[in-house]
Design a protein around this motif. Structure first.
Motif, PDB file in Angstrom:
ATOM      1  N   SER A 189      -4.497  -8.806   0.283  1.00  0.00           N
ATOM      2  CA  SER A 189      -3.380  -8.700   1.224  1.00  0.00           C
ATOM      3  C   SER A 189      -2.204  -7.885   0.710  1.00  0.00           C
ATOM      4  O   SER A 189      -1.321  -7.527   1.487  1.00  0.00           O
ATOM      5  CB  SER A 189      -2.881 -10.107   1.584  1.00  0.00           C
ATOM      6  N   ARG A 190      -2.166  -7.618  -0.553  1.00  0.00           N
ATOM      7  CA  ARG A 190      -0.987  -7.014  -1.168  1.00  0.00           C
ATOM      8  C   ARG A 190      -0.734  -5.590  -0.684  1.00  0.00           C
ATOM      9  O   ARG A 190      -1.638  -4.796  -0.461  1.00  0.00           O
ATOM     10  CB  ARG A 190      -1.160  -7.047  -2.690  1.00  0.00           C
ATOM     11  N   LYS A 191       0.571  -5.267  -0.556  1.00  0.00           N
ATOM     12  CA  LYS A 191       1.019  -3.915  -0.258  1.00  0.00           C
ATOM     13  C   LYS A 191       2.132  -3.549  -1.237  1.00  0.00           C
ATOM     14  O   LYS A 191       2.714  -4.415  -1.888  1.00  0.00           O
ATOM     15  CB  LYS A 191       1.523  -3.813   1.187  1.00  0.00           C
ATOM     16  N   ALA A 192       2.436  -2.264  -1.307  1.00  0.00           N
ATOM     17  CA  ALA A 192       3.490  -1.799  -2.216  1.00  0.00           C
ATOM     18  C   ALA A 192       4.793  -2.530  -1.931  1.00  0.00           C
ATOM     19  O   ALA A 192       5.223  -2.615  -0.783  1.00  0.00           O
ATOM     20  CB  ALA A 192       3.683  -0.299  -2.074  1.00  0.00           C
ATOM     21  N   GLY A 193       5.409  -3.064  -2.966  1.00  0.00           N
ATOM     22  CA  GLY A 193       6.675  -3.774  -2.820  1.00  0.00           C
ATOM     23  C   GLY A 193       6.530  -5.275  -2.802  1.00  0.00           C
ATOM     24  O   GLY A 193       7.521  -6.000  -2.944  1.00  0.00           O
ATOM     25  N   HIS A 194       5.311  -5.786  -2.614  1.00  0.00           N
ATOM     26  CA  HIS A 194       5.109  -7.237  -2.593  1.00  0.00           C
ATOM     27  C   HIS A 194       5.273  -7.840  -3.986  1.00  0.00           C
ATOM     28  O   HIS A 194       5.060  -7.172  -5.000  1.00  0.00           O
ATOM     29  CB  HIS A 194       3.713  -7.568  -2.055  1.00  0.00           C
ATOM     30  N   PHE A 195       5.598  -9.107  -4.020  1.00  0.00           N
ATOM     31  CA  PHE A 195       5.728  -9.813  -5.288  1.00  0.00           C
ATOM     32  C   PHE A 195       5.001 -11.151  -5.211  1.00  0.00           C
ATOM     33  O   PHE A 195       4.551 -11.577  -4.133  1.00  0.00           O
ATOM     34  CB  PHE A 195       7.200 -10.027  -5.651  1.00  0.00           C
ATOM     35  N   VAL A 196       4.858 -11.784  -6.354  1.00  0.00           N
ATOM     36  CA  VAL A 196       4.292 -13.130  -6.428  1.00  0.00           C
ATOM     37  C   VAL A 196       5.275 -14.023  -7.166  1.00  0.00           C
ATOM     38  O   VAL A 196       6.140 -13.550  -7.908  1.00  0.00           O
ATOM     39  CB  VAL A 196       2.925 -13.164  -7.158  1.00  0.00           C
ATOM     40  N   LEU A 224       7.612 -11.956  -9.787  1.00  0.00           N
ATOM     41  CA  LEU A 224       7.089 -10.777 -10.466  1.00  0.00           C
ATOM     42  C   LEU A 224       6.470  -9.845  -9.433  1.00  0.00           C
ATOM     43  O   LEU A 224       5.593 -10.252  -8.663  1.00  0.00           O
ATOM     44  CB  LEU A 224       6.041 -11.168 -11.512  1.00  0.00           C
ATOM     45  N   THR A 225       6.927  -8.617  -9.417  1.00  0.00           N
ATOM     46  CA  THR A 225       6.369  -7.649  -8.485  1.00  0.00           C
ATOM     47  C   THR A 225       4.945  -7.291  -8.904  1.00  0.00           C
ATOM     48  O   THR A 225       4.646  -7.162 -10.093  1.00  0.00           O
ATOM     49  CB  THR A 225       7.227  -6.377  -8.447  1.00  0.00           C
ATOM     50  N   ILE A 226       4.070  -7.138  -7.913  1.00  0.00           N
ATOM     51  CA  ILE A 226       2.686  -6.771  -8.188  1.00  0.00           C
ATOM     52  C   ILE A 226       2.642  -5.279  -8.503  1.00  0.00           C
ATOM     53  O   ILE A 226       2.963  -4.438  -7.667  1.00  0.00           O
ATOM     54  CB  ILE A 226       1.787  -7.093  -6.980  1.00  0.00           C
ATOM     55  N   ALA A 227       2.233  -4.951  -9.728  1.00  0.00           N
ATOM     56  CA  ALA A 227       2.206  -3.551 -10.150  1.00  0.00           C
ATOM     57  C   ALA A 227       0.973  -2.827  -9.632  1.00  0.00           C
ATOM     58  O   ALA A 227       1.005  -1.612  -9.403  1.00  0.00           O
ATOM     59  CB  ALA A 227       2.265  -3.457 -11.668  1.00  0.00           C
ATOM     60  N   ALA A 228      -0.129  -3.548  -9.477  1.00  0.00           N
ATOM     61  CA  ALA A 228      -1.361  -2.946  -8.975  1.00  0.00           C
ATOM     62  C   ALA A 228      -2.261  -4.056  -8.461  1.00  0.00           C
ATOM     63  O   ALA A 228      -2.095  -5.236  -8.818  1.00  0.00           O
ATOM     64  CB  ALA A 228      -2.067  -2.145 -10.072  1.00  0.00           C
ATOM     65  N   ALA A 229      -3.225  -3.675  -7.613  1.00  0.00           N
ATOM     66  CA  ALA A 229      -4.189  -4.642  -7.090  1.00  0.00           C
ATOM     67  C   ALA A 229      -5.522  -3.946  -6.867  1.00  0.00           C
ATOM     68  O   ALA A 229      -5.568  -2.770  -6.495  1.00  0.00           O
ATOM     69  CB  ALA A 229      -3.683  -5.259  -5.790  1.00  0.00           C
ATOM     70  N   GLY A 278       1.561 -15.841  -3.446  1.00  0.00           N
ATOM     71  CA  GLY A 278       1.910 -14.568  -2.840  1.00  0.00           C
ATOM     72  C   GLY A 278       0.772 -14.034  -1.994  1.00  0.00           C
ATOM     73  O   GLY A 278      -0.190 -14.756  -1.728  1.00  0.00           O
ATOM     74  N   PRO A 279       0.874 -12.801  -1.525  1.00  0.00           N
ATOM     75  CA  PRO A 279       2.002 -11.892  -1.733  1.00  0.00           C
ATOM     76  C   PRO A 279       3.202 -12.274  -0.887  1.00  0.00           C
ATOM     77  O   PRO A 279       3.054 -12.735   0.235  1.00  0.00           O
ATOM     78  CB  PRO A 279       1.441 -10.526  -1.308  1.00  0.00           C
ATOM     79  N   LEU A 280       4.399 -12.067  -1.441  1.00  0.00           N
ATOM     80  CA  LEU A 280       5.637 -12.447  -0.781  1.00  0.00           C
ATOM     81  C   LEU A 280       6.528 -11.221  -0.596  1.00  0.00           C
ATOM     82  O   LEU A 280       6.336 -10.187  -1.220  1.00  0.00           O
ATOM     83  CB  LEU A 280       6.367 -13.508  -1.609  1.00  0.00           C
ATOM     84  N   GLY A 281       7.545 -11.406   0.231  1.00  0.00           N
ATOM     85  CA  GLY A 281       8.502 -10.338   0.476  1.00  0.00           C
ATOM     86  C   GLY A 281       8.012  -9.333   1.487  1.00  0.00           C
ATOM     87  O   GLY A 281       6.883  -9.401   1.980  1.00  0.00           O
ATOM     88  N   LYS A 282       8.867  -8.418   1.808  1.00  0.00           N
ATOM     89  CA  LYS A 282       8.526  -7.359   2.745  1.00  0.00           C
ATOM     90  C   LYS A 282       7.960  -6.170   1.982  1.00  0.00           C
ATOM     91  O   LYS A 282       8.450  -5.815   0.908  1.00  0.00           O
ATOM     92  CB  LYS A 282       9.762  -6.927   3.534  1.00  0.00           C
ATOM     93  N   ALA A 283       6.948  -5.574   2.549  1.00  0.00           N
ATOM     94  CA  ALA A 283       6.377  -4.387   1.923  1.00  0.00           C
ATOM     95  C   ALA A 283       7.364  -3.225   1.993  1.00  0.00           C
ATOM     96  O   ALA A 283       8.207  -3.152   2.890  1.00  0.00           O
ATOM     97  CB  ALA A 283       5.071  -4.006   2.610  1.00  0.00           C
ATOM     98  N   THR A 284       7.260  -2.331   1.019  1.00  0.00           N
ATOM     99  CA  THR A 284       8.126  -1.152   0.998  1.00  0.00           C
ATOM    100  C   THR A 284       7.842  -0.272   2.217  1.00  0.00           C
ATOM    101  O   THR A 284       6.688  -0.025   2.574  1.00  0.00           O
ATOM    102  CB  THR A 284       7.870  -0.332  -0.278  1.00  0.00           C
TER     103      THR A 284
END
Length: 764
Positions: free
Chosen positions: A27-34, A47-52, A87-93
């Motif tokens: 589910s992760r997109k750029a800008g998401h965090f956990v 912690l922002t997800i650096a890669a998936a 996560g993933p949490l927050g709004k994607a970039t």
């Protein structure tokens, strides 16, 4: 779920973790965090997800040790499970084709910037990435960034890599040369603030990521609230990315420091490490607020009026019979604090000009003055691989202290050496030994021949730059002259062992009992894939005087004598290695090695221990402190005398030495007045042992085993200013180049060679 599959050590306090988290990865997109939690009572960390990798079901996190919770996370290893990963949490970039985009990443902020850079490039943007860090070792993910950017600009505060300067200078250089349509900034809050001030001046829209102030991550606590455009926003729900021109950074910075005092207490729950708050590390130069406050706290006249501290020492009579107890006891905290106040924190610190390894002397001294002893140690270790060693055996009075401004004012120099030892000892005794920041491994193998000060210094610097370093040592102990040549009453083995263990933690591999040129050749190393070789095999070949009777029994070199006693522990009852216990011992020479030998003989029971030196005491190259200690311990000094013959008994054992009386003539090439024999003036002394300490020459095994290697007149390896030999892949330093040098000069050679070899390999 939540299992650690991979762990990579980027630098001293920065780690990359690859976790098993298939649902988040999908589910992760750029800008998401956990949100991550370690332990049932652990703190929640954003912690922002650096890669998936959705196929493998993994996510990548980059973590910096800042406080208790992040340190506990970094202490987990491959196979361990993280208690919670949410996560993933927050709004994607928000990604679109903006045109030309500048992405500014500072420190670990580079990690969450990577997926944004990748997404921006995929959307058709021209992406210019500016990576920033205090030093080269703090630049991470450079390779990955270059693969996804049109251009990468590196900025380091100290100029150790890329361009010297701050991230804002790199960003502004781009803005001035071409039209920039959008900017993204992720890093320390203070960095983002100044990037936004810059881009606002040029009217360039800028987004920033503020996940560092979150607590829960789901909006339930409200701890991450900030003011954006005059309105309250929640980072975890409304962000973590915002219009940087609308963020009230001053308010945010205050909120970030709200729990600093509590965190300082909490960090003591860890027994093995300490973590310094990032906000405290942000400014440490002379213009830092705390440095300015220290300077204003006392007038220069008040500082220069403080008398120089006196080193605490063992009683001379007691220590002259104690072989392994250190003579100098070190400074107390109170003494160190007082001595540090003597430093004027000069705008142009001349003391640093006298340091061969370029230690930030005012920086570590002022940290001592403010009570930040661990930070003082960390400052030392940025440039010195062996601070506890140098604080004990380096001739500071001829180097850094000789340049101290106090001397020009008619006062004694600041006791830089004592303070260096204090900081290093405090760190070791605290159990909170830091490892310098390590760059990402580059896979390039480097060989080091010899584990003395030059080799260890070189190995440390190359390891910090990401190289795969292996040190080959001919003896069964690592440390070279630090182990076999310097007695424990001056430099305890445990001190050397701690410094070596620190290098091991940095990734340096040590191979004992391996003689390069005999056991394996340089060609063997090259065939095994070593791309660079640093020769630091020392000058282990002792010089003799070639006078009659010199080969009598119980006449030995200082190298042999000290190796037997120091390395082989021959004076101990349970040792298999023999050593002579002389009662009337003559040591020939006036350097530090001669002092070490005569003081050792005194401790081994010599009733009469003598220094015989052909010049006057004023010309002695030994440290003044060593001469002082020797006299206090009962050593006799017979200056302006030179051996011309040894006389043996019927069994071939030395029983007398014939000495020629000398007087001083004109200065020689070294600047010292030449000794001239007084015709007919001799004296004969009864002795039962002589130790010759009149210099050393390079051991020829390594140089002679390398075809085509250019040598100097005395068998040293010829090198250029970068310590590079006539063979481009081979560098050398220390006694194998100098023919005999101090520990700190050898370390300086190692540092210079490491910097030059790194440049060469990067250009290849």
């Amino acid at each position: 779920m939540n299992r650690i599959l991979q762990k990579e050590h980027f630098s001293e306090k920065v780690f990359k973790l690859v976790l098993e988290a298939p649902l988040i990865a999908k589910s992760r997109k750029a800008g998401h965090f956990v949100i991550v939690r370690v332990g049932e009572k652990g703190e929640r960390m954003p912690l922002t997800i650096a890669a998936a990798d959705p196929v493998k079901g993994t996510i990548t996190l980059v973590v910096q040790e800042v406080g208790l919770s992040s340190t506990r996370l970094c202490e987990l290893n491959v196979g361990d499970y993280i208690t919670d990963v949410v996560g993933p949490l927050g709004k994607a970039t928000h990604i679109e084709n903006f045109g030309t985009v500048v992405c500014a990443g500072g420190g670990v902020g580079v990690a969450p910037m990577l997926p944004i850079v990748q997404a921006l490039k995929a959307a058709g943007n021209r992406v210019i990435t500016v990576l920033a860090g205090r030093t080269k070792e703090l630049i991470i993910l450079e390779k990955e960034m270059r693969e996804s950017s049109d251009e990468v600009i590196i900025m380091t505060d100290d100029g150790s890599y890329g361009q010297k300067g701050l991230v804002t200078e790199g960003v502004e250089a781009v803005i001035k040369r071409e039209k920039v349509d959008k900017c993204f900034a992720i890093g320390p809050a203070i960095m983002m603030k100044f990037v936004c001030l810059l881009t606002k001046k040029y009217d360039i829209p800028t987004d920033v990521s503020l996940n560092t102030i979150m607590v829960d991550g789901t909006g339930m606590c409200g701890a991450c609230r900030i003011t954006v455009g005059g309105k309250t926003k929640f980072v975890c729900v409304d962000g973590p990315e915002f219009d940087g021109h609308q963020v009230d950074f001053d308010e945010m910075l205050k909120r970030m420091g709200a729990f600093k005092d509590i965190e300082r207490e909490e960090i003591h729950k860890l027994d093995t490490k300490s973590a310094t708050c990032e906000a405290e590390q942000a400014a440490s130069g002379r213009n830092a607020e705390w440095r300015e406050a220290l300077r204003k706290s006392m007038k220069p006249k008040e500082r220069t009026a403080i008398p120089r501290v006196k080193m605490n020492e063992l009683d001379p009579e007691y220590r002259s019979h104690s072989r392994k107890e250190e003579v100098n006891l070190g400074l107390s905290e109170e003494q160190a604090l007082t001595e540090a106040k003597r430093c004027l924190d000069c705008a142009n610190p001349s003391c640093m000009e006298g340091c061969p390894v370029g230690i930030d002397i005012p920086g570590f001294v002022k940290n001592i003055e403010r009570g930040e002893f661990l930070e003082a140690a960390r400052t030392l270790k940025k440039t010195s691989a062996l601070p506890a060693v140098c604080g004990r055996v380096c001739p500071q009075e001829k180097q850094c202290e000789s340049k101290c401004i106090h001397l020009k004012m008619g006062h004694e120099a600041v006791a830089i050496g004592y303070l260096e030892r204090f900081a290093a000892d405090y760190e070791r005794e605290s159990g909170q030994i830091s490892v310098p920041e390590i760059a990402a491994k580059n896979g390039i193998k480097i060989a080091v021949v010899g584990s003395g000060p030059a080799g260890l210094s070189f190995a440390g610097d190359m390891a910090k730059m990401g190289y795969d370093v292996t040190v080959f040592e001919a003896l069964h102990e690592i440390g070279g002259v630090l182990k076999y040549g310097i007695p424990e009453f001056r430099l305890p083995n445990k001190i050397v062992d701690v410094e070596i263990e620190n290098l091991s933690k940095m990734g340096v591999t040590f191979v004992k009992d391996c003689i390069i040129g005999k056991t394996i050749s340089v060609e063997d190393l090259e065939s095994e894939g070593f791309k660079g070789i640093f020769v630091a095999s020392g000058a282990g070949l002792p010089n003799f005087m070639n006078i009659p009777g010199e080969n009598s029994i119980n006449i030995m070199s200082s190298n042999e004598y000290l190796t037997r006693v120091n390395l082989m522990d021959a004076a101990s009852e349970d040792a298999d290695t023999p050593v002579t216990f002389g009662k009337r011992v003559a040591v020939i020479g006036g350097g530090n090695t001669a002092m070490d030998s005569v003081r050792t003989a005194r401790r081994l029971g010599a009733e009469k221990a003598m220094i015989i030196y052909r010049r006057s005491e004023a010309e002695m190259p030994a440290r003044l402190e060593e001469v002082k200690h020797a006299k206090e311990e009962g050593v006799e000094f017979l200056t302006l005398h030179n051996p011309i013959e040894y006389i043996a008994d019927e069994k071939g054992r030395v029983k007398q030495v014939v000495l020629q009386k000398m007087e001083l003539g004109e200065p020689d090439a070294s600047g010292r007045r030449s000794p001239v024999a007084i015709p007919g003036a001799t004296v004969t002394l009864d002795i039962d042992m002589a130790i010759v300490s009149v210099g050393v020459s390079p051991n020829p095994i390594v140089p002679n085993s390398i075809p085509g290697l250019e040598l100097g007149r005395k068998g040293t390896i010829a090198v250029n200013d970068d310590m590079q030999s006539s063979i481009p892949t081979i560098y050398a330093g220390g006694d194998i180049v100098r023919g005999g040098a101090t520990v700190i000069l050898a370390m300086g050679d190692g540092r210079r060679a490491a910097a030059a070899m790194d440049r060469q390999l990067r250009q290849a």
